[in-house]
Write a protein that holds these residues in place. Sequence first.
Motif, PDB file in Angstrom:
ATOM      1  N   GLY A   1       0.795  -1.211   0.000  1.00 17.38           N
ATOM      2  CA  GLY A   1       0.000   0.000   0.000  1.00 17.38           C
ATOM      3  C   GLY A   1       0.828   1.262   0.000  1.00 17.38           C
TER       4      GLY A   1
ATOM      5  N   ARG B   1      -6.295   2.245  10.803  1.00 21.13           N
ATOM      6  CA  ARG B   1      -7.659   1.732  10.670  1.00 21.13           C
ATOM      7  C   ARG B   1      -8.009   0.848  11.877  1.00 21.13           C
TER       8      ARG B   1
ATOM      9  N   ALA C   1     -11.717  -0.431  12.223  1.00 22.80           N
ATOM     10  CA  ALA C   1     -12.070  -1.508  11.294  1.00 22.80           C
ATOM     11  C   ALA C   1     -11.432  -2.819  11.724  1.00 22.80           C
ATOM     12  N   ARG C   2     -10.185  -2.763  12.173  1.00 19.57           N
ATOM     13  CA  ARG C   2      -9.510  -3.983  12.617  1.00 19.57           C
ATOM     14  C   ARG C   2     -10.121  -4.515  13.908  1.00 19.57           C
TER      15      ARG C   2
ATOM     16  N   ASP D   1     -18.201  -2.606   5.157  1.00 14.55           N
ATOM     17  CA  ASP D   1     -16.931  -1.936   4.851  1.00 14.55           C
ATOM     18  C   ASP D   1     -16.560  -2.174   3.388  1.00 14.55           C
ATOM     19  N   ARG D   2     -16.719  -1.150   2.573  1.00 15.15           N
ATOM     20  CA  ARG D   2     -16.442  -1.297   1.146  1.00 15.15           C
ATOM     21  C   ARG D   2     -14.960  -1.403   0.833  1.00 15.15           C
ATOM     22  N   ARG D   3     -14.101  -1.092   1.778  1.00 14.57           N
ATOM     23  CA  ARG D   3     -12.666  -1.232   1.543  1.00 14.57           C
ATOM     24  C   ARG D   3     -12.203  -2.674   1.659  1.00 14.57           C
ATOM     25  N   ARG D   4     -13.074  -3.544   2.120  1.00  7.42           N
ATOM     26  CA  ARG D   4     -12.745  -4.961   2.197  1.00  7.42           C
ATOM     27  C   ARG D   4     -13.189  -5.672   0.932  1.00  7.42           C
ATOM     28  N   GLY D   5     -12.607  -6.828   0.727  1.00  8.41           N
ATOM     29  CA  GLY D   5     -12.978  -7.631  -0.426  1.00  8.41           C
ATOM     30  C   GLY D   5     -14.319  -8.304  -0.223  1.00  8.41           C
TER      31      GLY D   5
ATOM     32  N   ARG E   1     -16.398  -9.588   3.393  1.00 10.45           N
ATOM     33  CA  ARG E   1     -17.729  -9.075   3.721  1.00 10.45           C
ATOM     34  C   ARG E   1     -18.759 -10.212   3.750  1.00 10.45           C
TER      35      ARG E   1
END
Length: 270
Positions: free
Chosen positions: A20, A140, A143-144, A213-217, A221
């Motif tokens: 990243g 994050r 989220a984690r 969470d749209r940042r996850r695959g 999800r």
Amino acid sequence: MAAAAPHAPRRAPAAEPSAGGRAPAPLAVRGLLPALAACLLLAAFSGGATDLPGESWVQLALAVLAAAACCAWLYGGGIALRAPRAAWAGLGLLTAFALWSGLSIAWSVAPDRSWAELNRGLAYVLAALLGIAAGTSLARASARACATLTFAGVLIALFALAGKTVPGVSLGGLLDLDQAGEVSRLRAPFGYWNALGLACALAAPPAVAVALDRRRGAAGRTAALLGLAVLLVVLALTYSRGALVALLCGLGLVLAVGGARLRVLAVSLA
């Protein structure tokens, strides 16, 4: 003959950035949240850590983890401690409560119980302090933390559900899934159905957050959605009205203070 120009001193190579574009977090930072999850699971599978010797093992694990985090904080291991004043005030009040429990030994009619309450209060203080450290050190972090709580809650729920589906499985003295023979309500690993129901209720809102969470695959999800289904099934099989109220309050709070309310409602009802 001209002297050669001196070479510039060689510097140590910098750490390779991650995919990243950021340097990987130190090991102490990356391991803090999994270590906290391990303490949570140890408490759950020790009957809720409400009695000896399970409670002592959890307190010892928290003390060792706090000592390791303190060393990482002192010697540049990437651990940070930053929080609003309200958080420090709450931590101070919790510490004062633990110390008051210790002082009560002087006049208590059951000094051994007061000593146990002191140790329990200090364990709460360490858990809160480690939570602050994880929240301010990790990228994050929220989220984690949601993913970690979802994983721990689903693991507990699957163990409880196994008592209804494969109760005959037993591995010597290490594992015995025959937990629902005497009482039909699911209650393992805590031994009390209300505690199991509350654990599922506490893990359900984080599971909704991971699913949204749209940042996850897509795989992560979808796994969160499946985990949410397991949590709700196990909560229903505890027949705990208090846990059901706690679940509704938690989801209502997410709807009230979070964004994307229609998506939250859709995922919760799906």
